[in-house]
Design a protein around this motif. Structure first.
Motif, PDB file in Angstrom:
ATOM      1  N   SER A 144       5.984  10.132  -5.925  1.00  0.00           N
ATOM      2  CA  SER A 144       6.134  11.378  -7.040  1.00  0.00           C
ATOM      3  C   SER A 144       7.550  12.070  -6.589  1.00  0.00           C
ATOM      4  N   GLU A 145       7.958  11.940  -5.505  1.00  0.00           N
ATOM      5  CA  GLU A 145       9.303  12.481  -5.013  1.00  0.00           C
ATOM      6  C   GLU A 145      10.528  11.656  -5.135  1.00  0.00           C
ATOM      7  N   ARG A 146      10.020  10.409  -5.940  1.00  0.00           N
ATOM      8  CA  ARG A 146      11.103   9.426  -6.124  1.00  0.00           C
ATOM      9  C   ARG A 146      11.938   8.932  -4.655  1.00  0.00           C
ATOM     10  N   VAL A 147      11.310   8.796  -3.553  1.00  0.00           N
ATOM     11  CA  VAL A 147      11.731   8.519  -2.315  1.00  0.00           C
ATOM     12  C   VAL A 147      11.237   6.994  -2.230  1.00  0.00           C
ATOM     13  N   PRO A 148      12.424   6.296  -2.220  1.00  0.00           N
ATOM     14  CA  PRO A 148      11.792   4.855  -2.073  1.00  0.00           C
ATOM     15  C   PRO A 148      11.206   4.349  -0.497  1.00  0.00           C
ATOM     16  N   PHE A 149      10.253   3.628  -0.665  1.00  0.00           N
ATOM     17  CA  PHE A 149       9.737   3.362   0.902  1.00  0.00           C
ATOM     18  C   PHE A 149       9.057   1.751   0.831  1.00  0.00           C
ATOM     19  N   SER A 150       9.199   1.513   2.146  1.00  0.00           N
ATOM     20  CA  SER A 150       8.544   0.143   2.416  1.00  0.00           C
ATOM     21  C   SER A 150       7.378   0.192   3.282  1.00  0.00           C
ATOM     22  N   VAL A 151       6.621  -0.814   3.331  1.00  0.00           N
ATOM     23  CA  VAL A 151       5.573  -0.849   4.133  1.00  0.00           C
ATOM     24  C   VAL A 151       5.620  -1.862   4.966  1.00  0.00           C
ATOM     25  N   THR A 152       4.799  -1.962   6.226  1.00  0.00           N
ATOM     26  CA  THR A 152       4.749  -2.946   7.147  1.00  0.00           C
ATOM     27  C   THR A 152       3.260  -3.126   7.357  1.00  0.00           C
ATOM     28  N   THR A 153       2.889  -4.511   7.543  1.00  0.00           N
ATOM     29  CA  THR A 153       1.426  -4.418   7.581  1.00  0.00           C
ATOM     30  C   THR A 153       1.223  -5.722   8.755  1.00  0.00           C
ATOM     31  N   VAL A 154       0.285  -5.454   9.678  1.00  0.00           N
ATOM     32  CA  VAL A 154       0.065  -5.913  10.824  1.00  0.00           C
ATOM     33  C   VAL A 154      -1.104  -7.041  10.292  1.00  0.00           C
ATOM     34  N   LEU A 155      -0.777  -8.423  10.578  1.00  0.00           N
ATOM     35  CA  LEU A 155      -1.688  -9.252  10.016  1.00  0.00           C
ATOM     36  C   LEU A 155      -2.796  -9.723  11.073  1.00  0.00           C
ATOM     37  N   MET A 156      -4.212  -9.498  10.579  1.00  0.00           N
ATOM     38  CA  MET A 156      -5.227  -9.805  11.491  1.00  0.00           C
ATOM     39  C   MET A 156      -6.212 -10.368  10.573  1.00  0.00           C
ATOM     40  N   SER A 157      -7.461 -10.935  11.174  1.00  0.00           N
ATOM     41  CA  SER A 157      -8.275 -11.600  10.455  1.00  0.00           C
ATOM     42  C   SER A 157      -8.892 -10.738   9.511  1.00  0.00           C
ATOM     43  N   LEU A 158      -8.939  -9.529   9.666  1.00  0.00           N
ATOM     44  CA  LEU A 158      -9.682  -8.568   8.795  1.00  0.00           C
ATOM     45  C   LEU A 158      -8.918  -8.230   7.458  1.00  0.00           C
ATOM     46  N   ASN A 159      -7.684  -8.216   7.539  1.00  0.00           N
ATOM     47  CA  ASN A 159      -6.698  -7.801   6.117  1.00  0.00           C
ATOM     48  C   ASN A 159      -6.100  -8.901   5.770  1.00  0.00           C
ATOM     49  N   THR A 160      -5.850 -10.072   6.341  1.00  0.00           N
ATOM     50  CA  THR A 160      -5.103 -11.093   5.806  1.00  0.00           C
ATOM     51  C   THR A 160      -5.736 -11.761   4.529  1.00  0.00           C
ATOM     52  N   PRO A 161      -7.077 -11.813   4.416  1.00  0.00           N
ATOM     53  CA  PRO A 161      -7.560 -12.399   3.228  1.00  0.00           C
ATOM     54  C   PRO A 161      -7.483 -11.369   2.048  1.00  0.00           C
ATOM     55  N   VAL A 162      -7.232 -10.171   2.335  1.00  0.00           N
ATOM     56  CA  VAL A 162      -7.081  -9.404   1.150  1.00  0.00           C
ATOM     57  C   VAL A 162      -5.945  -8.699   0.867  1.00  0.00           C
ATOM     58  N   LEU A 163      -4.776  -9.218   1.443  1.00  0.00           N
ATOM     59  CA  LEU A 163      -3.438  -8.812   1.252  1.00  0.00           C
ATOM     60  C   LEU A 163      -2.908  -8.618  -0.233  1.00  0.00           C
ATOM     61  N   SER A 164      -3.507  -9.225  -1.172  1.00  0.00           N
ATOM     62  CA  SER A 164      -3.248  -8.926  -2.477  1.00  0.00           C
ATOM     63  C   SER A 164      -3.699  -7.776  -3.097  1.00  0.00           C
ATOM     64  N   THR A 165      -4.595  -7.247  -2.524  1.00  0.00           N
ATOM     65  CA  THR A 165      -5.132  -5.847  -2.927  1.00  0.00           C
ATOM     66  C   THR A 165      -4.219  -4.857  -2.650  1.00  0.00           C
ATOM     67  N   LEU A 166      -3.575  -4.951  -1.351  1.00  0.00           N
ATOM     68  CA  LEU A 166      -2.377  -3.977  -1.145  1.00  0.00           C
ATOM     69  C   LEU A 166      -1.245  -4.059  -2.124  1.00  0.00           C
ATOM     70  N   ALA A 167      -0.775  -5.451  -2.542  1.00  0.00           N
ATOM     71  CA  ALA A 167       0.167  -5.396  -3.564  1.00  0.00           C
ATOM     72  C   ALA A 167      -0.297  -4.587  -4.733  1.00  0.00           C
ATOM     73  N   MET A 168      -1.529  -4.971  -5.331  1.00  0.00           N
ATOM     74  CA  MET A 168      -2.062  -4.538  -6.492  1.00  0.00           C
ATOM     75  C   MET A 168      -1.906  -2.849  -6.351  1.00  0.00           C
ATOM     76  N   ALA A 169      -2.261  -2.439  -5.149  1.00  0.00           N
ATOM     77  CA  ALA A 169      -2.427  -0.768  -5.148  1.00  0.00           C
ATOM     78  C   ALA A 169      -0.867  -0.321  -5.138  1.00  0.00           C
ATOM     79  N   LEU A 170      -0.002  -0.895  -4.339  1.00  0.00           N
ATOM     80  CA  LEU A 170       1.383  -0.539  -4.235  1.00  0.00           C
ATOM     81  C   LEU A 170       1.964  -0.542  -5.977  1.00  0.00           C
ATOM     82  N   HIS A 171       1.329  -1.510  -6.619  1.00  0.00           N
ATOM     83  CA  HIS A 171       1.969  -1.791  -7.863  1.00  0.00           C
ATOM     84  C   HIS A 171       2.223  -0.506  -8.799  1.00  0.00           C
ATOM     85  N   SER A 172       1.105   0.433  -8.601  1.00  0.00           N
ATOM     86  CA  SER A 172       1.218   1.795  -9.173  1.00  0.00           C
ATOM     87  C   SER A 172       2.222   2.557  -8.948  1.00  0.00           C
ATOM     88  N   MET A 173       3.053   2.273  -7.702  1.00  0.00           N
ATOM     89  CA  MET A 173       3.982   3.431  -7.029  1.00  0.00           C
ATOM     90  C   MET A 173       5.230   2.770  -7.544  1.00  0.00           C
TER      91      MET A 173
END
Length: 345
Positions: A141-170
């Motif tokens: 909302s402040e129009r500040v560009p940002f990146s995200v860093t994700t640590v890959l684990m057995s828990l989150n790697t299968p659902v990485l696409s949902t992270l991308a979909m959520a970030l798409h709204s920003m």
């Protein structure tokens, strides 16, 4: 340190952290830790700036915004003294507010936020999931560009696409970076903190790549996968290059006490200690060169001889298994880009 140029300076402004991540190997999650004095930070800056060559400053921790005024004191010093430095901060986002975001933007400081997934996954792996995602929305909302860093684990790697979909709204979300779990210290003893296997990497990362391609067709600012860029850049070279500045001795991490290491992942390890700001020993980082060992599955890979390699300290701590997972990650990206015609067959 005569004639030894440092192009990347990592200032660990505090070892304290306000989260208790499941895979943290530093142990600063109780909010306690050492704070760097401004004088220490300025000495480190002057040491690196003495070469009169451009360099990059990464502000990190612990959680660097626990030392917020120090962070802005460092940025002001760089600006007021016209140091040839670019700056960035890596934060968990919990302490980010609008004033802080605006000040970082005024200094031209790149903002990276550690995000391992949607709020429920973030809560499970790091804590304060809702606060982190609120911070991402605020940056947008402040129009500040940002990146995200994700640590890959057995828990989150299968659902990485949902992270991308959520970030798409920003629209201000600019990049996703993937880091393999560093199995150092107490991390290896924690139940449930496991790296993904090869099959999970292939399926999860392939879905992420496909999702990003669909989303980016609708975005004015693409959401870049850092490792995809890394693979494509490697293919454009005739031979492999060192993975990072730590491989060449041109990076320096400074602790609050002024202790020196080649990178932040090697902090506290006596094998990689490079002295102090008072008595630096920069002649040998003792880190590997970042090249992945030749594996049987390397035969016939389009990246053979040009493989990007991996973080040298991560290779050191993770050993052969970690090198294999790095290979799986790159091979997945290569195969996807080849299939889609992004790489000539």
């Amino acid at each position: 340190m005569n004639n030894h140029r440092i192009s990347s300076l990592m200032l660990v402004v505090t070892t304290a952290c306000n989260l208790d991540c499941a895979y943290c190997y530093e142990g600063g999650g109780n909010g306690q830790g050492e704070m760097m004095e401004l004088e220490t930070a300025l000495r480190a800056l002057d040491l690196v700036a003495a070469s009169n060559q451009p360099f990059h400053v990464q502000l990190t921790g612990g959680e660097p915004l626990l030392a917020g005024e120090l962070v802005f004191g460092i940025l002001e010093y760089i600006r007021n003294n016209n140091l040839p430095a670019t700056t960035a901060i890596q934060t968990n986002g919990v302490l980010l507010d609008r004033e802080c975001a605006r000040r970082l933007q005024l200094f031209g400081t790149a903002v990276g936020v550690s995000v391992d997934g949607l709020p429920t996954i973030q809560e499970q792996l790091r804590g304060q999931g809702a606060a982190t995602w609120k911070a991402l929305s605020m940056l947008d909302s402040e129009r500040v560009p940002f990146s995200v860093t994700t640590v890959l684990m057995s828990l989150n790697t299968p659902v990485l696409s949902t992270l991308a979909m959520a970030l798409h709204s920003m629209p201000m979300a600019s990049a996703i970076g993937l880091d393999l779990l560093v199995q150092k210290g107490s991390v290896t003893a924690k139940i449930g903190v496991q790296p993904p296997d090869a099959v999970t990497i292939r399926s999860g990362v392939t879905r992420l790549l496909a999702t990003l391609d669909v989303l980016n067709a609708q975005r004015s600012r693409p959401l870049i996968l850092r490792e995809r860029q890394t693979v494509l850049a490697a293919l454009g070279r005739a031979e492999a290059r060192p993975y990072c500045q730590a491989c060449t001795g041109s990076s320096l991490a400074v602790t609050p006490r002024g202790e020196l290491y080649p990178c932040t992942q090697a902090l506290g390890d006596a094998r990689f200690h490079l002295g102090t700001l008072d008595h630096p020993r920069m002649f040998d980082t003792a880190l590997p060169d970042g090249r992945l060992p030749e594996l049987e599955k390397c035969a016939g890979c389009g990246l053979q001889g040009r493989c990007p390699g991996d973080c040298p300290s991560r290779l050191h701590y993770n050993g052969a298994d970690g090198a294999g997972l790095s290979c799986d990650l790159y091979r997945t990206i290569y195969d996807y880009c080849l299939y889609n015609g992004e790489i000539p067959s």
